[in-house]
Write a protein that holds these residues in place. Structure first.
Motif, PDB file in Angstrom:
ATOM      1  N   THR A  81      48.489  38.293  67.826  1.00  0.00           N
ATOM      2  CA  THR A  81      48.560  39.792  67.912  1.00  0.00           C
ATOM      3  C   THR A  81      49.903  39.502  67.493  1.00  0.00           C
ATOM      4  OG1 THR A  81      47.822  39.786  69.706  1.00  0.00           O
ATOM      5  CG2 THR A  81      49.618  41.386  69.571  1.00  0.00           C
ATOM      6  N   ARG A  82      51.086  38.596  67.528  1.00  0.00           N
ATOM      7  CA  ARG A  82      52.297  38.234  67.143  1.00  0.00           C
ATOM      8  C   ARG A  82      52.775  38.120  65.317  1.00  0.00           C
ATOM      9  NH1 ARG A  82      53.766  34.767  71.102  1.00  0.00           N
ATOM     10  NH2 ARG A  82      54.013  33.071  69.233  1.00  0.00           N
ATOM     11  N   PHE A  83      51.750  37.604  65.159  1.00  0.00           N
ATOM     12  CA  PHE A  83      51.686  37.732  63.542  1.00  0.00           C
ATOM     13  C   PHE A  83      51.215  38.711  62.640  1.00  0.00           C
ATOM     14  CE2 PHE A  83      49.422  36.544  59.691  1.00  0.00           C
ATOM     15  CZ  PHE A  83      50.096  36.239  59.076  1.00  0.00           C
ATOM     16  N   GLU A  84      49.986  39.516  63.724  1.00  0.00           N
ATOM     17  CA  GLU A  84      50.121  41.107  63.280  1.00  0.00           C
ATOM     18  C   GLU A  84      50.655  41.756  63.270  1.00  0.00           C
ATOM     19  OE1 GLU A  84      46.638  41.652  65.301  1.00  0.00           O
ATOM     20  OE2 GLU A  84      45.335  40.888  64.319  1.00  0.00           O
ATOM     21  N   SER A  85      51.911  42.117  64.368  1.00  0.00           N
ATOM     22  CA  SER A  85      53.039  42.356  64.365  1.00  0.00           C
ATOM     23  C   SER A  85      54.679  42.359  63.354  1.00  0.00           C
ATOM     24  CB  SER A  85      53.648  42.513  65.627  1.00  0.00           C
ATOM     25  OG  SER A  85      53.017  43.044  66.686  1.00  0.00           O
ATOM     26  N   LEU A  86      54.535  40.764  63.102  1.00  0.00           N
ATOM     27  CA  LEU A  86      55.560  39.988  62.338  1.00  0.00           C
ATOM     28  C   LEU A  86      55.289  40.867  60.389  1.00  0.00           C
ATOM     29  CD1 LEU A  86      57.318  38.417  61.094  1.00  0.00           C
ATOM     30  CD2 LEU A  86      55.796  36.456  61.125  1.00  0.00           C
ATOM     31  N   THR A  87      53.614  40.621  60.204  1.00  0.00           N
ATOM     32  CA  THR A  87      53.316  41.208  58.857  1.00  0.00           C
ATOM     33  C   THR A  87      53.257  42.437  58.517  1.00  0.00           C
ATOM     34  OG1 THR A  87      50.764  39.705  58.975  1.00  0.00           O
ATOM     35  CG2 THR A  87      50.472  41.130  57.631  1.00  0.00           C
ATOM     36  N   VAL A  88      53.604  43.452  59.629  1.00  0.00           N
ATOM     37  CA  VAL A  88      53.250  44.686  59.831  1.00  0.00           C
ATOM     38  C   VAL A  88      55.488  44.815  59.273  1.00  0.00           C
ATOM     39  CG1 VAL A  88      53.459  47.324  60.664  1.00  0.00           C
ATOM     40  CG2 VAL A  88      52.124  45.661  61.000  1.00  0.00           C
ATOM     41  N   GLU A  89      55.771  44.628  60.800  1.00  0.00           N
ATOM     42  CA  GLU A  89      57.247  43.939  59.944  1.00  0.00           C
ATOM     43  C   GLU A  89      57.697  43.974  58.259  1.00  0.00           C
ATOM     44  OE1 GLU A  89      61.590  42.024  62.219  1.00  0.00           O
ATOM     45  OE2 GLU A  89      59.394  42.079  63.263  1.00  0.00           O
ATOM     46  N   ILE A  90      57.485  42.581  57.795  1.00  0.00           N
ATOM     47  CA  ILE A  90      57.870  41.900  56.951  1.00  0.00           C
ATOM     48  C   ILE A  90      57.645  43.343  55.862  1.00  0.00           C
ATOM     49  CG2 ILE A  90      57.480  40.685  55.089  1.00  0.00           C
ATOM     50  CD1 ILE A  90      56.312  38.272  57.464  1.00  0.00           C
ATOM     51  N   GLU A  91      56.284  43.875  56.134  1.00  0.00           N
ATOM     52  CA  GLU A  91      55.465  45.448  54.699  1.00  0.00           C
ATOM     53  C   GLU A  91      57.048  45.359  54.877  1.00  0.00           C
ATOM     54  OE1 GLU A  91      53.071  44.129  52.770  1.00  0.00           O
ATOM     55  OE2 GLU A  91      52.400  43.273  53.400  1.00  0.00           O
ATOM     56  N   LYS A  92      57.302  46.449  56.323  1.00  0.00           N
ATOM     57  CA  LYS A  92      58.265  47.457  56.348  1.00  0.00           C
ATOM     58  C   LYS A  92      59.752  47.200  55.385  1.00  0.00           C
ATOM     59  CE  LYS A  92      60.656  50.287  59.862  1.00  0.00           C
ATOM     60  NZ  LYS A  92      60.816  50.481  61.921  1.00  0.00           N
ATOM     61  N   GLU A  93      60.527  46.415  55.728  1.00  0.00           N
ATOM     62  CA  GLU A  93      61.406  45.446  55.538  1.00  0.00           C
ATOM     63  C   GLU A  93      61.542  45.140  53.921  1.00  0.00           C
ATOM     64  OE1 GLU A  93      64.282  45.864  57.783  1.00  0.00           O
ATOM     65  OE2 GLU A  93      63.833  46.188  59.013  1.00  0.00           O
ATOM     66  N   LEU A  94      60.397  44.648  53.493  1.00  0.00           N
ATOM     67  CA  LEU A  94      61.049  43.539  52.122  1.00  0.00           C
ATOM     68  C   LEU A  94      59.828  44.783  51.299  1.00  0.00           C
ATOM     69  CD1 LEU A  94      61.075  39.359  53.084  1.00  0.00           C
ATOM     70  CD2 LEU A  94      62.828  41.773  52.633  1.00  0.00           C
ATOM     71  N   GLY A  95      59.389  45.475  52.004  1.00  0.00           N
ATOM     72  CA  GLY A  95      58.065  45.832  51.144  1.00  0.00           C
ATOM     73  C   GLY A  95      56.337  45.196  50.540  1.00  0.00           C
ATOM     74  N   ALA A  96      55.520  45.547  50.487  1.00  0.00           N
ATOM     75  CA  ALA A  96      54.213  45.912  50.438  1.00  0.00           C
ATOM     76  C   ALA A  96      53.938  44.883  49.814  1.00  0.00           C
ATOM     77  CB  ALA A  96      53.560  46.571  49.763  1.00  0.00           C
ATOM     78  N   GLY A  97      53.228  43.551  50.403  1.00  0.00           N
ATOM     79  CA  GLY A  97      52.204  42.793  49.680  1.00  0.00           C
ATOM     80  C   GLY A  97      53.463  41.564  49.774  1.00  0.00           C
TER      81      GLY A  97
END
Length: 876
Positions: free
Chosen positions: A590-606
C-alpha cells in the motif's frame, strides 16, 4: 611666409577673374575714388573667414556677389583665393604653398577650401590663428577705421593684443574647453539623474532577481534531494519486500522445525517419568538408614553434653584453676579474633589511604585549574580568550591525570558514580568550550554557563569525596579501638596466667583424678560420634547420588517441559509472526502505491519506473527534513515572473553603463578642469609678457610720430569702479552667490570658469606734446589716427604679422606725418608684408609694386600693375 597672390572672381566689382601678385615688402594699390580698390581689402578680410556683412560693407551675405550693371548682368557666385608662400611652414601644412579659398552663391551655399580641399570655417580660423596672421580685423585695417582701433574701447584693444600675441588661440581653446566642460557637466548630471532614477527600481529588481536565482537554485537542489530521497524510498521498499519474503521463508522453515522438536520433546518427557518411579524406591531405603544413624548420633550428643556439664561444674570460683583455664581459653580466642580483625582493617585502611592520597593530588590540580579559569572569567569586559584557551588546555591535562588515577582504582567504588557524573560534565564543558572558542564571534555567556555547570558537578563530587574520606577516618578509629581492646585483653590474659599459676598450686592434686576421668569419657563419646559421622556421611553420599540423579531427572523434566512450552510458545509466535508479516507485506504494498503516486506528482509521469531502473545513490542524513525546509523556503519566496529577470539584466546593464559613463565623465571633467587651469595660467603669463612689450613699443612709436609727448597702456580689471554702482554690484554679487549655492557641484564648476576674473580690457592714455590730455576721446581726428598707427606699429614690431592690408589709413595725415608713417612702414617691411590702398604719393614712393584700379562703363574693376624699381630704371 607672405601673401603671394590674391585671385578674385565675382566678388563685388571684380566680376571678371582678377589675380593680384604680391612680393615681399610694400605693395600699393591706387586708383580714383569708386574704382573698387577697397574691394581688394574686403576680399582679403572675407576670404580669411569674416562673417560680419557689415565688416565687408554689406547688409547680407549675397551682397559680396557682383550685382551687375546696365551693361553687364549680375553673377551667381563670388570666389576669392588667397595664396601664401609657406616655405617656412608657418602655416601648419606640409606644403611650400598654401591657398585659402572661399566661395558663395546666391542660394546662400558657402564653402571653404584649403589647397583645393573642402574644409570647415573652423579649420580656416585655426589655420589663420596658428600661422600668426591674426583675424581680419588685425590683418586688414579698413578705410576710415584706423581710429576705431582705439575708440572701440578697452575690451577691443585687449582683443587686438590677444590676437597679435597669440593669446587669442588660448582663448579659443579655453572657450572650446569650457563648452566641452558644460556639455560634460550636463551629460554627467543627466547620467547621475538617470542613475538616481533607476536605482530604486534596480534595487527592487535585484531583490526579485535574487529571489528568482535563489528559487532556481533551491528548486534544483530540491529536485536533486527528491531524486535521492525517492530513490532511497524505492530502494527501501525493495529491501523491505525482499526482507519480508525472506522472513516468510524463514518463518515457514522454523515452523516445520518446531513441529519436529515438539514431537521429540514429548517422547523424552514420557521416558523421564518412567525413570523417576525406579529412583523413588531406591531413595526411600537410604532415607530409612540415614534416620537410624541420626538417632544414634543424637543420643551420643546428649551424653557428651552431660560430661561437659560435669566439667563445667568443677569451676567453683575465680581462684579455681579450671575456671581460670576456661577464662584464659576464651580470652586468648578473643585476642586472636581481634588481632585478625585489626590486621584486616589496618590493611584496608592503608590501601584506601594510599588511593585517597593519590587522587587528592590530582583533584587539587584540577581545583587549581578551575580556580584560575574562574578568576580569568570574572571580568567580561577585559577577558582574554587566548589565556582562557590556554587555561582550558591545562585543565584538560590535569583532569586527564585525575581520571586516570580514579579509573585505575577498584577500592573507591562508592565515589565512582559521582566521579563519572563529574567526568561527563567536564567532557560537555570541554566540547562546548572548543566550539565556542573556535567561533569568530565568541559568547562569554555560553562559556560562563558551561563553566558554572562544571563547577556544580565538581562541588557534588567534592562532597562525596569528603564523605568517603570521613569513612576512611572511621576505619582508622576502628583500628585504634581494636588495638586498645587487644591491649586490655592482653593485660587480662597476663592476669589470668598469674592466677592460673597460683590456683594450680592449691587444688591440682585433689581434682586431677576427676578431671582425667571426665576427659577420658568425653574423648570416648566424641570418638563414637565421629564414627557415626563417618557412617552418616557415607550414607549421605550414597543418598546424594540418588538424590542428585532424581534431581537431575526432575531438572531434566523441568527443562524439557520448559523447553516444550517454549517451543510451543515459539510455534505460536511463529504463526503470529507469519500473520504479522503478511499484514506488513500488505502495508508495504500500500505504501509503495502511495509512493508511486507521490513520485509521479512531484517529479512527473514515469519517474517512479525510471527510478526503479537507476542505481541507488547513497542517501545522506536528514534528507526529508532538508526537503521540507526547501519547500518551506520556496513557499516563502513565492513565484517570480520570468520577465523580471530579463528586466533586471537590462536595467543592471544600463546602470553599469551609466556608472561607467559617470566615472568617465568625472575623469573627463577633472581633465578639462586641469586644462582650463593650465590655459588660464598660459593666458596670464603670455598676456602679461605681451602687454609689457607692446606698452614699451607703443610709447616709442607714439613719441616718434608726435615728435614727443607721452603715451602708455593701462589694464582694466574686472571690477572697475563705476560711480554710484558699488552697492548695486554688491547686491548682485550676493544674489549670484545665493543662486550658486543652490547649484549642483558640476554647475558650480562650470560657473566658476565662466566667470573670468582678472583683466577685461586695456585702456590708452595718450598726451601729445604741448597738451594735457589723457583720454583718447579728447584727441583730434589726426591725433587719434597717429595714436592708432602707433598702437598698430607696436603690435607689428612685437608680434609681426605675415602681411597687413592698410586701406587709406594715412588719409587723415598731413605731409610731415605721412613721411614719418612711411619711414615706420619701411622699417617694419622687412618682417611684415604691407599692402596699402592709398592716395598718398609718399606712401606710393616707398612701394616696390604698384597696382592701379580702374572701372569701365560696365561697372567692372580692372587692374594695371607697375613695378616701380623697373619703372625708375626705364624712366632714366
Amino acid at each position: 611666409m607672405y601673401l603671394k597672390s590674391l585671385e578674385i572672381q565675382g566678388f563685388k566689382s571684380f566680376a571678371l577673374k582678377t589675380v593680384l601678385e604680391f612680393e615681399r615688402g610694400m605693395t600699393a594699390i591706387v586708383g580714383p575714388n569708386g574704382s573698387g580698390k577697397s574691394n581688394c581689402a574686403d576680399a582679403v578680410r572675407w576670404v580669411l573667414g569674416e562673417q560680419s556683412s557689415k565688416m565687408v560693407r554689406g547688409k547680407k551675405s549675397e551682397d559680396v556677389i557682383f550685382a551687375g550693371s546696365d551693361k553687364k548682368t549680375r553673377l551667381g557666385f563670388a570666389e576669392v583665393i588667397a595664396t601664401f608662400d609657406n616655405s617656412d611652414r608657418r602655416i601648419p601644412v606640409d606644403t611650400a604653398e598654401v591657398s585659402i579659398g572661399r566661395r558663395i552663391d546666391r542660394t546662400g551655399n558657402s564653402e571653404y577650401l584649403v589647397s583645393g580641399n573642402r574644409v570647415r570655417l573652423q579649420d580656416i580660423v585655426d589655420l589663420v590663428l596658428k600661422s600668426g596672421i591674426g583675424t581680419s580685423r588685425y590683418t586688414v585695417i579698413g578705410q576710415g577705421t584706423i581710429d576705431q582701433m582705439i575708440l572701440s574701447g578697452p575690451p577691443e584693444i585687449k582683443n587686438l593684443i590677444d590676437e597679435a600675441s597669440g593669446v587669442k588661440t588660448y582663448y579659443i581653446k579655453r572657450e572650446k574647453t569650457l563648452r566641452k566642460m558644460e556639455v560634460t557637466a550636463e551629460n554627467l548630471m543627466r547620467a547621475e539623474d538617470l542613475i538616481q532614477e533607476i536605482e530604486p527600481r534596480l534595487r527592487t529588481l535585484r531583490r526579485q532577481a535574487k529571489r528568482m536565482e535563489e528559487r532556481a537554485g533551491l528548486e534544483s537542489e530540491l529536485k536533486a534531494l527528491q531524486l535521492e530521497y525517492y530513490s532511497g524510498l524505492i530502494a527501501q521498499h525493495a529491501h523491505e519486500e525482499g526482507k519480508i519474503h525472506l522472513q516468510l521463508t524463514s518463518v515457514s522453515a522454523r515452523q516445520n522445525q518446531a513441529e519436529l522438536e515438539l514431537a521429540g520433546l514429548q517422547e523424552h518427557l514420557e521416558a523421564l517419568e518412567k525413570e523417576g518411579e525406579n529412583l523413588a524406591l531406591a531413595g526411600s531405603e537410604y532415607q530409612t538408614q540415614l534416620f537410624s544413624l541420626q538417632e544414634q548420633k543424637n543420643n551420643l550428643t546428649e551424653k557428651l553434653s552431660l560430661v561437659r556439664g560435669k566439667m563445667q561444674s568443677q569451676r567453683t570460683g575465680s581462684t579455681d584453676s579450671n575456671s581460670i583455664r576456661v577464662d584464659l581459653h576464651q580470652t586468648q580466642s578473643r585476642i586472636r579474633e581481634l588481632e585478625e580483625e585489626a590486621s584486616i582493617t589496618s590493611s584496608k585502611e592503608k590501601e584506601l589511604r594510599k588511593a585517597v592520597d593519590e587522587k587528592a593530588a590530582a583533584l587539587a590540580e584540577v581545583n587549581r585549574s578551575l580556580t584560575e579559569l574562574q578568576k580569568q572569567m570574572q571580568k567580561p569586559e577585559s577577558i582574554d580568550y587566548a589565556v582562557i584557551k590556554k587555561e582550558i588546555e591545562l585543565l584538560e591535562s590535569s583532569f586527564k591525570a585525575f581520571w586516570g588515577s580514579m579509573d585505575a582504582s577498584d577500592d573507591v567504588f562508592a565515589i565512582k558514580q559521582s566521579a563519572s557524573i563529574f567526568k561527563g560534565e567536564f567532557e560537555r564543558f570541554s566540547e562546548h568550550s572548543r566550539r565556542t572558542l573556535g567561533l569568530q564571534t565568541k559568547s562569554y555567556e555560553d562559556l560562563s554557563n558551561s563553566l558554572n555547570s562544571l563547577l556544580q558537578a565538581k562541588d557534588k563530587f567534592t562532597i562525596e569525596y569528603n564523605n568517603f574520606k570521613n569513612e576512611l577516618s572511621s576505619l582508622s578509629i576502628r583500628v585504634g579501638y581494636i588495638q586498645n581492646e587487644i591491649t586490655s585483653l592482653k593485660k587480662q590474659e597476663y592476669s589470668l596466667q598469674l592466677g592460673l599459676k597460683q590456683a594450680t598450686a592449691v587444688d591440682e592434686a585433689s581434682l586431677q583424678e576427676l578431671w582425667q576421668q571426665l576427659t577420658a569419657e568425653e574423648g570416648a563419646i566424641q570418638a563414637e560420634i565421629n564414627e557415626l559421622n563417618t557412617s552418616i556421611e557415607a550414607v549421605v553420599i550414597e543418598s546424594k547420588k540418588f538424590t542428585e540423579a532424581d534431581n537431575a531427572r526432575r531438572a531434566s523434566i523441568t527443562a524439557q517441559d520448559r523447553l516444550f512450552r517454549e517451543r510451543m510458545a515459539q510455534f505460536n509466535m511463529l504463526q503470529e509472526e507469519a500473520s504479522k508479516i503478511q499484514i506488513e507485506k500488505a502495508k508495504v504494498d500500500t505504501r509503495f502505491e502511495s509512493l508511486t503516486v507521490e513520485i509521479e506528482k512531484e517529479l512527473g509521469a514515469g519517474m517512479a519506473q525510471s527510478l526503479h531502473a537507476q542505481p541507488v545513490p547513497q542517501v545522506t542524513a536528514n534528507v526529508a527534513e532538508r526537503i521540507a525546509k526547501l519547500k518551506y523556503r520556496l513557499d516563502l519566496i513565492g513565484g517570480v515572473d520570468e520577465l523580471t529577470v530579463q528586466e533586471f539584466n537590462e536595467t543592471e546593464a544600463r546602470h553599469t553603463t551609466l556608472t561607467t559613463q559617470v566615472d568617465d565623465l568625472k575623469k573627463s571633467l577633472e581633465d578639462l578642469r586641469q586644462i582650463m587651469d593650465e590655459l588660464d595660467q598660459h593666458i596670464k603669463v603670455k598676456f602679461n609678457s605681451a602687454f609689457h612689450k607692446i606698452n614699451a613699443q607703443f610709447e616709442y612709436y607714439f613719441r616718434m610720430l608726435f615728435n614727443g609727448g607721452r603715451a602708455y597702456l593701462t589694464l582694466v580689471q574686472e571690477k572697475s569702479a563705476d560711480d554710484g554702482s558699488e552697492s548695486g554690484e554688491e547686491e548682485m554679487e550676493n544674489e549670484n552667490e545665493e543662486q550658486v549655492e543652490n547649484l549642483r557641484p558640476e554647475e558650480k564648476l562650470v560657473k566658476k570658469y565662466e566667470k573670468r576674473a582678472g583683466i577685461t580690457g586695456v585702456d590708452i592714455k595718450a598726451t601729445p606734446p604741448g597738451k594735457k590730455l589723457a583720454s583718447v576721446q579728447a584727441l583730434s581726428g589726426g591725433e587719434r589716427s597717429l595714436t592708432a598707427i602707433a598702437l598698430l606699429c607696436s603690435l607689428l614690431s612685437c608680434f609681426p604679422s605675415p602681411f597687413v592690408f592698410l586701406d587709406e589709413v594715412d588719409a587723415a595725415l598731413d605731409d610731415a606725418n605721412t613721411i614719418r608713417f612711411g619711414q615706420i612702414l619701411g622699417t617694419l617691411a622687412h618682417q611684415t608684408q604691407f599692402v596699402t590702398i592709398t592716395h598718398n604719393r609718399e606712401t606710393m614712393s616707398r612701394s616696390s609694386l604698384l597696382y592701379g584700379v580702374t572701372m569701365s562703363d560696365d561697372g567692372v574693376s580692372k587692374l594695371l600693375s607697375v613695378k616701380l624699381d623697373q619703372a625708375k630704371v626705364y624712366a632714366k
